[in-house]
Design an enzyme around this catalytic site. Structure first.
Site, PDB file in Angstrom:
ATOM      1  N   ASP A  80       0.850  -1.226   0.163  1.00  0.00           N
ATOM      2  CA  ASP A  80      -0.099  -0.046  -0.036  1.00  0.00           C
ATOM      3  C   ASP A  80       0.996   1.158  -0.164  1.00  0.00           C
ATOM      4  O   ASP A  80       2.182   1.186   0.157  1.00  0.00           O
ATOM      5  CB  ASP A  80      -0.892  -0.092   1.169  1.00  0.00           C
ATOM      6  CG  ASP A  80      -0.350  -0.261   2.531  1.00  0.00           C
ATOM      7  OD1 ASP A  80       1.037  -0.360   2.522  1.00  0.00           O
ATOM      8  OD2 ASP A  80      -0.961  -0.341   3.334  1.00  0.00           O
TER       9      ASP A  80
ATOM     10  N   HIS B 134      -7.622  -4.269  10.097  1.00  0.00           N
ATOM     11  CA  HIS B 134      -7.197  -3.982   8.600  1.00  0.00           C
ATOM     12  C   HIS B 134      -5.929  -4.748   7.974  1.00  0.00           C
ATOM     13  O   HIS B 134      -5.048  -4.943   8.964  1.00  0.00           O
ATOM     14  CB  HIS B 134      -6.988  -2.267   8.479  1.00  0.00           C
ATOM     15  CG  HIS B 134      -6.035  -1.658   8.824  1.00  0.00           C
ATOM     16  ND1 HIS B 134      -5.959  -0.343   9.356  1.00  0.00           N
ATOM     17  CD2 HIS B 134      -4.657  -1.897   9.416  1.00  0.00           C
ATOM     18  CE1 HIS B 134      -5.033   0.008   9.782  1.00  0.00           C
ATOM     19  NE2 HIS B 134      -4.071  -1.119   9.767  1.00  0.00           N
TER      20      HIS B 134
HETATM   21  P1  PGA Z   1       1.773  -1.592  13.535  1.00  0.00           P
HETATM   22  O1  PGA Z   1       0.772  -1.555  12.411  1.00  0.00           O
HETATM   23  O2  PGA Z   1       2.744  -2.818  13.205  1.00  0.00           O
HETATM   24  O3  PGA Z   1       2.495  -0.199  13.765  1.00  0.00           O
HETATM   25  O4  PGA Z   1       0.817  -2.108  14.838  1.00  0.00           O
HETATM   26  C1  PGA Z   1       0.022  -2.487  11.709  1.00  0.00           C
HETATM   27  C2  PGA Z   1      -1.017  -2.039  10.930  1.00  0.00           C
HETATM   28  O5  PGA Z   1      -1.702  -1.000  11.069  1.00  0.00           O
HETATM   29  O6  PGA Z   1      -0.921  -2.683   9.634  1.00  0.00           O
END
Ligand code: PGA
Length: 245
Positions: free
Chosen positions: A70, A140
């Protein structure tokens, strides 16, 4: 539900080692695979460990092609806040991954829908050998927020208010956060031959339970993982606390 390989680790050092071992074994068994790598805090110890091993002589660790999951929309190529710059800094540049082996979004494309179609076509024409993903507290995966279709393809999305708030600090204020992003769709991710979910910390425990112990539903994008072939989940005790083995 498919057979899922849950790997529970005791601490963040082991998290890095076990994830790096997984990746290293994968690269030994697969010739120049196409690999998705995630952004976020979670994969950082894993990236550090891979870079350390590469620098100490494990040169095969850069024998892969990278596919972006993304990106934010509207950023200049060299904007340090873009996901491609971030991943460049944390892992792709230290591993000297050639730019021709980085399939990334042009965040600043004049026609962003056409840009999504370009990436979607590449994904359709190639096999995603390994999708390494993280998970948000709302389930997500990439920018596939709740209610994303399980058959969704690469597309532009509007960021959720929560996501904008969560990212405000990183961007230097809420008004600075881009409002649009592009993401591979769940339909793309479902086609991955192998998937590795990296997860750590207490704040992920509830969403992990919902992802794997509740019915598969587009309200929880990550629940598509229940039916994913060849799925490994590497998590620490805090994150896996609510999964009943
Ligand atoms: P994080 O993000 O590893 O900073 O928790 C994961 C995400 O939101 O996909």
């Amino acid at each position: 539900m498919n057979n899922i390989n849950f790997v529970r680790v005791d601490n963040i050092d082991d998290f890095a080692i076990v994830s790096a071992d997984f990746f290293s074994d994968f690269l030994k068994k697969n010739d120049n695979p196409l690999v998705i790598l995630p952004t976020g805090f979670t994969p950082l110890p894993f990236y550090k460990e891979i870079v350390k091993r590469y620098k100490s002589g494990e040169k095969y660790l850069n024998k892969f092609r990278y596919l972006a999951l993304d990106e934010y929309v509207g950023l200049a190529d060299d904007d340090y806040r873009s996901f491609s710059s971030w991943l460049g800094k944390e892992i792709l540049n230290p591993l000297s991954i050639d730019s021709k082996d980085r399939i990334i979004f042009n965040s600043n494309a004049d026609d962003i829908d056409k840009e999504c179609k370009r990436i979607d076509d590449i994904v359709s024409e190639n096999v995603i050998d390994l999708a390494i993903v993280g998970i948000g507290e709302n389930g997500h995966i990439g920018f596939n927020e709740p209610k994303s279709s399980f058959s969704s393809r690469t597309r532009k999305v509007l960021l959720h208010e929560k996501t904008i708030k969560a990212n405000a600090e990183y961007w230097g204020g809420i008004d600075e956060v881009p409002k649009e992003a592009v993401t591979l769709g769940l339909g793309n991710l479902k086609e991955a031959k192998n998937t590795l979910l990296l997860v750590s910390g207490k704040r992920k425990a509830e969403i992990l339970r919902k992802s794997f112990c509740a019915p598969v539903s587009e309200d929880i994008p990550s629940s598509y993982l229940q039916n994913q072939p060849n799925l490994t989940v590497i998590g620490d005790e805090d994150a896996l606390a609510e999964i009943i083995f």
